[in-house]
Design an enzyme around this catalytic site. Structure first.
Site, short mmCIF file in Angstrom:
data_model
loop_
_atom_site.label_atom_id
_atom_site.label_comp_id
_atom_site.label_asym_id
_atom_site.label_seq_id
_atom_site.Cartn_x
_atom_site.Cartn_y
_atom_site.Cartn_z
N HIS B 45 -24.08 40.92 12.31
CA HIS B 45 -23.54 41.55 13.51
C HIS B 45 -22.07 41.20 13.66
CE1 HIS B 45 -27.40 42.86 15.01
NE2 HIS B 45 -27.89 41.67 14.71
N THR B 46 -21.48 40.65 12.61
CA THR B 46 -20.10 40.21 12.70
C THR B 46 -19.23 41.26 13.36
OG1 THR B 46 -20.48 39.13 10.61
CG2 THR B 46 -18.21 39.21 11.41
N GLN B 47 -18.45 40.83 14.34
CA GLN B 47 -17.55 41.75 14.99
C GLN B 47 -16.28 41.02 15.35
OE1 GLN B 47 -19.84 42.38 18.91
NE2 GLN B 47 -17.74 42.02 19.50
#
Lengths: 272, 280, 300
Positions: B45-47
């Site tokens: 979910h890296t953001q």
């Protein structure tokens, strides 16, 4: 050159490199230190109250030591958010235990439960060092220490956190009598038998020294003292028993009150 | 895209840059169109934050608490939106000051507003008091910690200011994308933690003392300190704006000021080499 | 065994507009031993009559702690009560965990009422066979609610459920105007008098069959605070066995009776109740005389 995010020539050498991954880091280290020392019929669990991140002091008062039952106190150190949430879950489990069994969980059972809960997150660990102190079923003072993934053992004393490397060698010397020789012909040293007054002054000295030499330790100190049932309080309460600047308070019983008593001593530490 | 840099003029722009060439906005980090070796392993979910707000300041004073934040939402180094309110009231006696990603902030507003409406509806039947500032803060802390534990953080640092009607005292606390929480009589996020927090602490402790037992700042004094801090931040934080609001939360409720500006002084710049127009 | 042709599933109305399965569930509540609740401006109190299934059995507990500020008295199927009270504990903890707030009493009662209602409307399910009296204290003061298997939850000044509870209700209705301002000791005495009225002629309240739960500030004159941290804090606490003795004595004194209660009872041979099987030990067998709460036995 700050206008340009990348070194102008850097990418010429590696045009096919995979994109730099800005991975979210879910952990932080909030500094501070904790320690616990067991006596024959008492246990002392202490921590400082500073919470920091890098060079920033976030707050001068954040709790790191928690009363769980009339016989158990838990200190947490490391990533504060994990610590707080871990304690919250432990308390939850203790409440359900009481619903089911109509009595509080014993100290060694709490210790084993903590190991299970920590190992349960072995692959996304709580970044927390735990030290559990209190009174066993047999009335003896006890200290259990844990690593973040649940390895644990019962000990006479343990320090953890930012100033572990400063405090533990001191405790090794003073509690475990490392590098000390008994007088010829006298009794051998036995760790875990020191009187309460001695233990308290060791705790205070540990934290004042750590405050001097470690930037993440300071502001204030909370010392929890758990006493076995029917133990005398003469060496703790009354005029002149505590050092100057200390404030003491007895914490009310949480359960049916089987005679164990818990006291909380607060003292200021340097704030610089 | 073609590189504009003198040293690499005309060449294609690098694949690994995270900002555009003029450092004005962050480039999307999606993996679309990348060679297959670029994405192995599970999709995370890296953001990263895109449109961001900078520091939020909070200060307890006699009779309440004040929260300040400017009106800027930046897109990288581009001052993209210059009339954004980053102070959001929740119910009668609570207010959030939000730094970090503005779209996460808008989502947060929507969720919390919905929850409070539900709570109000329940109160119609049992007249039970609504969520206190402490209750809302507890919820927020759980939310942030739960999302960080899913490796899908809500990319904000939030100050919660409020008035506890039962205890009759002010409330001020911090929570961020890691789920880190703490409370103190003066708080600041981001750059403010470096630049403003020392000034806030100095002003607070000058009257209240280090143990906080002395008198608190008056409303006027508190406002003055915050205005000074906002000015310092505008001078030194490149992602700030000299247009900000101050919210005041007391037993009377929440009051959010109109946008205002600090008087700034730039005359000295003319004398600085490399700052104003170059004469030699 | 059918009473009529409209009771074989819970979702079909009879022509008279009744849901018979729900009515039978309410009957299960009536078969349970009595529970009484009443409240003042400051306190809420539950009083229950415990039963045992026989000489060799313990008395069944009828009071369940949900949280510091909520507790229930049950009448009906003990096992259904366990499921429902467990759900209430989860709700209470959820509120504490997410908001750091003790759940408002009305809302926790509504949450089980909603559950019970779905059981009356979905095919293939059965209503809960248990009724609750719920006491609790929240930011709006002390409360007393009744929950019933039909899916309703009502708030009361005073109420009673279970076997022969009508007699208690008569007492409560006659006296409830005095409850609002009554101090704790008086409130408990009213409760015990009401509970006494549910007994059969030759039976009496004893420390074996009586248990009392309190929420609200403690009264050191009648409560042994050294024994209960919950009492000291004004939280939900249960007094039974030796713990209820002082409360019973105070009540007998207030009625001008000998403090130690009727003495001849101990000499009486215990009337053994028939052992229960399927229905659970909480309930007297269907058709058995209600109020078999007279079995005397040593507490273990």
């Amino acid at each position: 050159m700050a206008l340009y995010h990348n070194q102008p020539m850097a990418h010429a050498q590696e045009p096919t490199a995979a994109p730099i991954e800005h991975r979210f880091n879910p952990y932080s280290d909030n500094g501070g230190s904790i320690l616990a020392i067991a006596g024959t019929d008492f246990s002392v669990i202490a921590g400082d109250t500073r919470q920091s991140e890098g060079y920033n002091i976030q707050t001068r008062y954040a709790r790191k030591v928690w009363q769980l039952t009339d016989k158990a106190v838990l200190a947490t150190n490391g990533f504060a958010a994990d610590g707080n949430n871990f304690v919250k879950r432990v308390k939850q489990r203790l409440e359900w235990y009481e619903h089911a069994h109509h009595k509080p969980m014993g100290l060694k059972s709490i210790a084993r439960m903590i190991q299970t809960m920590l190992y349960g997150k072995r692959f996304f660990p709580y970044y927390v060092y735990n030290i559990l102190g209190g009174i066993e079923e047999d009335g003896s003072g006890a200290v259990y220490s844990f690593d973040p993934v649940g390895s644990y053992e019962r000990e006479a004393c343990r320090a953890a956190g930012a100033a572990q490397s400063l405090i533990q060698p001191f405790l090794d010397n003073q509690i475990y009598f490392k590098n000390q020789q008994p007088e010829p012909g006298s009794q051998p040293f036995i760790p875990g038998n020191l009187p309460l007054a001695t233990v308290l002054s060791l705790v205070v000295d540990s934290f004042t020294s750590a405050t001097e030499r470690h930037i993440e330790v300071g502001d204030g100190m909370e010392i929890y003292i758990v006493m076995a049932r029917d133990r005398t309080t003469d060496d703790l309460l009354g005029e002149g028993k505590l050092q100057k600047g200390m404030e003491i308070e007895e914490l009310g019983t949480l359960g049916e009150g089987q005679g164990e008593r818990t006291f909380l001593v607060r003292q200021a530490l340097k704030r610089d | 895209m073609m590189s504009q840099h003198p040293a690499t003029w005309g060449q294609p722009t690098p694949a690994n840059s995270s900002f555009n060439q003029f450092n004005t906005f962050p480039l999307p980090q999606t993996q679309r169109g990348q060679s297959s070796h670029a994405h192995h392993g599970p999709v995370g979910h890296t953001q990263q934050p895109l449109v961001t707000g900078t520091s939020v300041l909070g200060l307890k004073y006699d009779g309440g608490v004040m929260i300040a934040a400017d009106n800027l939402a930046s897109y990288g180094s581009l001052a993209r939106f210059r009339d954004i309110q980053r102070l959001h009231p929740l119910g009668q006696h609570t207010l959030l000051g939000v730094a970090g990603d503005m779209s996460d902030f808008q989502w947060l507003k929507k969720e919390l507003d919905a929850l409070l409406r539900e709570e109000d509806a329940l109160a119609l039947t049992d007249s039970h008091p609504s969520l206190s500032p402490k209750n809302i803060y507890e919820l927020l802390s759980n939310l942030f910690y739960a999302r960080r534990s899913k490796m899908n953080p809500v990319w904000n640092a939030v100050l919660v200011g409020g008035w506890d009607k039962v205890k009759k005292e002010s409330f001020l606390a911090y929570v961020d994308l890691l789920g880190t929480t703490y409370t103190a009589p003066t708080l600041a996020t981001g750059f403010g933690a470096h630049l403003a927090q020392p000034l806030l602490r100095e002003a607070y402790e000058a009257k209240a003392g280090i143990d906080g037992n002395g008198p608190l700042l008056t409303k006027e004094e508190a406002e003055k300190v915050l205005e000074d801090c906002m000015k310092v931040l505008f001078y030194r934080d490149a992602r700030s704006l000299n247009k900000y609001q101050i919210a005041t939360i007391t037993s009377e409720g929440v009051d959010i000021s109109d946008s205002k500006s600090a008087d700034t002084y730039w005359k000295f710049a003319e004398g600085l080499r490399g700052y104003g127009a170059q004469t030699q | 065994m059918f009473r009529n042709s409209y009771d074989s599933d819970n979702t079909t109305f009879s022509p008279q507009g009744k849901l018979f399965q729900v009515e039978y569930a309410l009957e299960a509540v009536k078969q349970g031993s009595a529970a009484i609740g009443l409240r003042s401006k400051t306190h809420a109190v539950l009083l229950t009559l415990k039963r045992s299934t026989g000489e060799l059995a313990t008395y069944q507990k009828k009071l369940i702690r949900i949280d510091d500020h909520v507790g229930v008295a049950i009448a009906g199927l003990t096992s259904d009560a366990r499921v429902l009270s467990n759900f209430m504990r989860q709700q209470a903890m959820r509120s504490r965990m997410t908001f750091g707030r003790a759940i408002p009493v009305g809302r926790i009662v509504q949450s089980i009422a909603d559950r019970a209602q779905t059981n009356t409307q979905e095919y293939g399910r059965r209503p809960y066979g248990v009724g609750f009296l719920v006491i609790g204290e929240d930011e709006t003061g002390p409360h007393l609610y009744e929950f019933s298997p039909s899916g309703t939850a009502f708030e009361y000044y005073a109420h009673s459920i279970g076997a022969r509870s009508q007699s208690a209700k008569t007492y409560l209705e006659k006296n409830f105007e005095n409850f609002e301002d009554a101090p704790l000791a008086e409130l408990i005495n009213h409760g015990l008098s009401a509970l006494h009225d549910t007994l059969q002629q030759d039976k009496s309240l004893s420390l074996h069959n009586t248990s009392i739960a309190i929420i609200g500030p403690p009264d050191a004159a009648i409560e042994n605070l050294g024994q209960s941290a919950a009492a000291k804090r004004g939280n939900f606490r249960v007094w039974e066995n030796q713990g209820v003795e002082e409360l019973l004595k105070a009540w007998r004194r207030s009625r001008g009776e000998p403090e130690d209660g009727p003495q001849e009872e101990a000499a009486q041979p215990p009337a053994a109740e028939q052992a229960q099987s399927a229905e659970g030990s909480e309930n007297a067998p269907a058709g058995a005389p209600a109020g078999g709460e007279d079995v005397t036995m040593e507490e273990q």
